[in-house]
Design a protein around this motif. Structure first.
Motif, PDB file in Angstrom:
ATOM      1  N   THR A  20       0.823  -1.212   0.000  1.00 54.47           N
ATOM      2  CA  THR A  20       0.000   0.000   0.000  1.00 54.47           C
ATOM      3  C   THR A  20       0.854   1.258   0.000  1.00 54.47           C
ATOM      4  N   GLN A  21       2.058   1.172   0.567  1.00 53.14           N
ATOM      5  CA  GLN A  21       2.918   2.353   0.655  1.00 53.14           C
ATOM      6  C   GLN A  21       3.687   2.633  -0.635  1.00 53.14           C
ATOM      7  N   GLY A  22       4.122   1.580  -1.326  1.00 46.30           N
ATOM      8  CA  GLY A  22       4.991   1.805  -2.474  1.00 46.30           C
ATOM      9  C   GLY A  22       4.753   0.890  -3.643  1.00 46.30           C
ATOM     10  N   GLY A  23       3.614   0.200  -3.687  1.00 46.58           N
ATOM     11  CA  GLY A  23       3.321  -0.679  -4.802  1.00 46.58           C
ATOM     12  C   GLY A  23       4.237  -1.893  -4.844  1.00 46.58           C
ATOM     13  N   HIS A  24       4.264  -2.554  -6.003  1.00 46.75           N
ATOM     14  CA  HIS A  24       5.019  -3.795  -6.126  1.00 46.75           C
ATOM     15  C   HIS A  24       6.523  -3.584  -6.043  1.00 46.75           C
ATOM     16  N   GLN A  25       7.003  -2.404  -6.430  1.00 49.04           N
ATOM     17  CA  GLN A  25       8.443  -2.130  -6.326  1.00 49.04           C
ATOM     18  C   GLN A  25       8.902  -2.243  -4.874  1.00 49.04           C
ATOM     19  N   LEU A  26       8.167  -1.620  -3.952  1.00 45.72           N
ATOM     20  CA  LEU A  26       8.521  -1.680  -2.540  1.00 45.72           C
ATOM     21  C   LEU A  26       8.218  -3.055  -1.955  1.00 45.72           C
ATOM     22  N   LEU A  27       7.158  -3.687  -2.434  1.00 46.81           N
ATOM     23  CA  LEU A  27       6.785  -5.012  -1.940  1.00 46.81           C
ATOM     24  C   LEU A  27       7.918  -6.019  -2.128  1.00 46.81           C
ATOM     25  N   PHE A  28       8.520  -6.030  -3.309  1.00 49.38           N
ATOM     26  CA  PHE A  28       9.530  -7.033  -3.634  1.00 49.38           C
ATOM     27  C   PHE A  28      10.964  -6.576  -3.345  1.00 49.38           C
ATOM     28  N   GLU A  29      11.121  -5.345  -2.931  1.00 45.30           N
ATOM     29  CA  GLU A  29      12.452  -4.744  -2.833  1.00 45.30           C
ATOM     30  C   GLU A  29      13.421  -5.546  -1.981  1.00 45.30           C
ATOM     31  N   ASP A  30      12.974  -6.005  -0.839  1.00 52.92           N
ATOM     32  CA  ASP A  30      13.855  -6.744   0.082  1.00 52.92           C
ATOM     33  C   ASP A  30      13.277  -8.119   0.417  1.00 52.92           C
ATOM     34  N   LEU A  31      12.490  -8.660  -0.504  1.00 58.40           N
ATOM     35  CA  LEU A  31      11.796  -9.920  -0.212  1.00 58.40           C
ATOM     36  C   LEU A  31      12.768 -11.082  -0.069  1.00 58.40           C
ATOM     37  N   HIS A  32      13.683 -11.214  -1.039  1.00 57.20           N
ATOM     38  CA  HIS A  32      14.630 -12.337  -1.033  1.00 57.20           C
ATOM     39  C   HIS A  32      15.736 -12.007  -2.030  1.00 57.20           C
ATOM     40  N   PRO A  33      16.974 -12.432  -1.755  1.00 55.57           N
ATOM     41  CA  PRO A  33      18.070 -12.132  -2.688  1.00 55.57           C
ATOM     42  C   PRO A  33      17.856 -12.679  -4.094  1.00 55.57           C
ATOM     43  N   HIS A  34      17.032 -13.720  -4.240  1.00 51.16           N
ATOM     44  CA  HIS A  34      16.802 -14.336  -5.548  1.00 51.16           C
ATOM     45  C   HIS A  34      15.568 -13.788  -6.261  1.00 51.16           C
ATOM     46  N   VAL A  35      14.953 -12.757  -5.695  1.00 56.93           N
ATOM     47  CA  VAL A  35      13.723 -12.208  -6.266  1.00 56.93           C
ATOM     48  C   VAL A  35      13.956 -10.737  -6.639  1.00 56.93           C
ATOM     49  N   ARG A  36      13.627 -10.380  -7.890  1.00 59.14           N
ATOM     50  CA  ARG A  36      13.823  -9.010  -8.358  1.00 59.14           C
ATOM     51  C   ARG A  36      12.602  -8.555  -9.156  1.00 59.14           C
ATOM     52  N   TRP A  37      12.271  -7.268  -9.015  1.00 59.52           N
ATOM     53  CA  TRP A  37      11.115  -6.703  -9.714  1.00 59.52           C
ATOM     54  C   TRP A  37      11.561  -5.501 -10.540  1.00 59.52           C
ATOM     55  N   ALA A  38      11.185  -5.468 -11.799  1.00 63.26           N
ATOM     56  CA  ALA A  38      11.489  -4.315 -12.650  1.00 63.26           C
ATOM     57  C   ALA A  38      10.596  -4.352 -13.876  1.00 63.26           C
ATOM     58  N   GLY A  39      10.024  -3.197 -14.207  1.00 62.25           N
ATOM     59  CA  GLY A  39       9.251  -3.070 -15.432  1.00 62.25           C
ATOM     60  C   GLY A  39       8.068  -4.004 -15.543  1.00 62.25           C
ATOM     61  N   GLY A  40       7.424  -4.305 -14.423  1.00 60.27           N
ATOM     62  CA  GLY A  40       6.255  -5.176 -14.462  1.00 60.27           C
ATOM     63  C   GLY A  40       6.581  -6.649 -14.595  1.00 60.27           C
ATOM     64  N   ILE A  41       7.856  -7.015 -14.404  1.00 59.84           N
ATOM     65  CA  ILE A  41       8.282  -8.415 -14.490  1.00 59.84           C
ATOM     66  C   ILE A  41       8.950  -8.826 -13.183  1.00 59.84           C
ATOM     67  N   LEU A  42       8.514  -9.924 -12.633  1.00 60.99           N
ATOM     68  CA  LEU A  42       9.125 -10.490 -11.435  1.00 60.99           C
ATOM     69  C   LEU A  42      10.066 -11.609 -11.868  1.00 60.99           C
ATOM     70  N   ARG A  43      11.328 -11.519 -11.467  1.00 65.67           N
ATOM     71  CA  ARG A  43      12.328 -12.522 -11.820  1.00 65.67           C
ATOM     72  C   ARG A  43      12.753 -13.275 -10.560  1.00 65.67           C
ATOM     73  N   VAL A  44      12.714 -14.593 -10.646  1.00 63.21           N
ATOM     74  CA  VAL A  44      13.070 -15.456  -9.524  1.00 63.21           C
ATOM     75  C   VAL A  44      14.166 -16.406  -9.987  1.00 63.21           C
ATOM     76  N   ASP A  45      15.331 -16.341  -9.353  1.00 64.55           N
ATOM     77  CA  ASP A  45      16.413 -17.256  -9.698  1.00 64.55           C
ATOM     78  C   ASP A  45      15.994 -18.690  -9.400  1.00 64.55           C
ATOM     79  N   ARG A  46      16.364 -19.601 -10.278  1.00 69.81           N
ATOM     80  CA  ARG A  46      16.052 -21.007 -10.080  1.00 69.81           C
ATOM     81  C   ARG A  46      17.202 -21.848 -10.638  1.00 69.81           C
ATOM     82  N   ARG A  47      17.266 -23.091 -10.214  1.00 73.79           N
ATOM     83  CA  ARG A  47      18.418 -23.925 -10.546  1.00 73.79           C
ATOM     84  C   ARG A  47      18.281 -24.684 -11.861  1.00 73.79           C
TER      85      ARG A  47
END
Length: 328
Positions: A168-195
């Motif tokens: 509610t404070q900062g949208g999805h950018q703030l939501l995912f900002e510090d979620l996990h080292p393998h999770v990144r958000w940019a340009g409407g795309i969520l990227r999750v590192d996988r093996r």
């Protein structure tokens, strides 16, 4: 590193939701039993659970056979995503028990189980044996997870509250900002590192289900196949102190001199939203004493409470944050 890229539409952004799952915690905790070296944070739980398993003689091999290893997934039918924010274990288990023979065989075919995974092969040959797995899961839940569930639930509820506030404070950018080292958000795309592989998928308007999970640590895991809502499982904040039975940190003398040691200790402990019961457990104070001190701190504008389900969670106000973080 290979990654999963999830492309969000406007509808997907609007339908992002949060939940947690006692069934997921039950299933994924088996990884800790099988590969304890990968999950050192949970050693206190592991020791107690191994003792209980030895004392009761519960055979968890039917469940353990289906969990290939620390860096592999497991059949999706074991953990259908929760359809409510705070699901009930019995309801989740009943939903899992309705898995069709086609789904069971399809999920099992995805993994190359060794001959030693006896139950996996038996279940593939006869999906009706799912009832045996349901019995094992219920017994394992009662022995390994249910005794700790209030503690786990408090941590997960606090995480859901924190992430919802970030959204509610900062949208999805703030939501995912510090979620996990393998999770990144940019340009409407969520990227999750996988093996395993690179995969790009456009979400279809159902949004993303975000499930904080204690036993997912240290990984971030995804479930994006099948007909269920795409789901991201990730460790909650504060997990490092989950199994810590010690009393809370000692407050600085200057702060204790102004507020009193008990109130200063409570204020210092409120880095995360906590209930009266949580605070009593962490600080060693009685629940009645905690309640009385919280009333005084609230009246002074240092803490605030909000209802979350059946409990009231307390957090520091901005004034309380400044008081705790002020240099001494």
């Amino acid at each position: 590193m290979p990654e999963l890229a999830l492309e969000f539409s406007v509808d997907d952004l609007a339908r992002t939701r949060f939940a947690f799952s006692p069934l997921w915690e039950t299933v994924v905790s088996v990884r800790v039993l099988k590969t304890p070296g990968e999950h050192a944070l949970h050693f206190p739980w592991l020791r107690e659970t191994r003792d209980r398993l030895a004392a009761t003689g519960l055979d968890v091999s039917p469940l353990a056979d289906l969990i290939p290893g620390p860096h592999s997934g497991f059949p999706d039918f074991l953990t259908p995503p929760p359809d409510t924010a705070v699901p009930d274990f019995d309801a989740e288990l009943a939903l899992m028990a309705t898995a069709s023979p086609e789904q069971i065989r399809k999920d099992l075919d995805f993994f190359e189980y060794p001959p030693t995974a006896t139950f996996a092969h038996r279940l593939h040959a006869d999906p009706d044996r799912l009832s045996e797995l349901v019995t094992v899961l219920r017994a394992y839940w009662e022995l390994a997870i249910e005794p700790y569930w209030p503690r786990l639930r408090d941590l997960l509820e606090a995480e859901v509250h924190f992430r919802a506030k970030r959204l509610t404070q900062g949208g999805h950018q703030l939501l995912f900002e510090d979620l996990h080292p393998h999770v990144r958000w940019a340009g409407g795309i969520l990227r999750v590192d996988r093996r395993c592989c690179v995969l790009t998928r456009k979400l279809t308007g159902d949004g993303l289900l975000m499930v904080p999970s204690v036993f997912t640590w240290p990984d971030a895991l995804t479930m994006v196949e099948g007909n269920w809502q795409p789901t991201l499982f990730y460790p909650p904040r504060g997990i490092a102190t989950l199994w810590d039975h010690r009393e809370g940190k000692c407050p600085p003398e200057a702060l204790a001199g102004v507020l009193g040691r008990s109130r200063a200790t409570l204020l210092l402990a409120l880095g995360d939203p906590l209930s009266t019961t949580d605070l009593a457990r962490r600080t060693g104070l009685t629940a009645g004493g905690v309640s009385q001190h919280l009333g005084a701190l609230s009246a002074a504008g240092l803490v605030t409470g909000h209802r979350l389900g059946r409990q009231v969670k307390y957090t520091r106000t901005r004034v309380g944050e400044l008081l705790v973080s002020a240099p001494r």
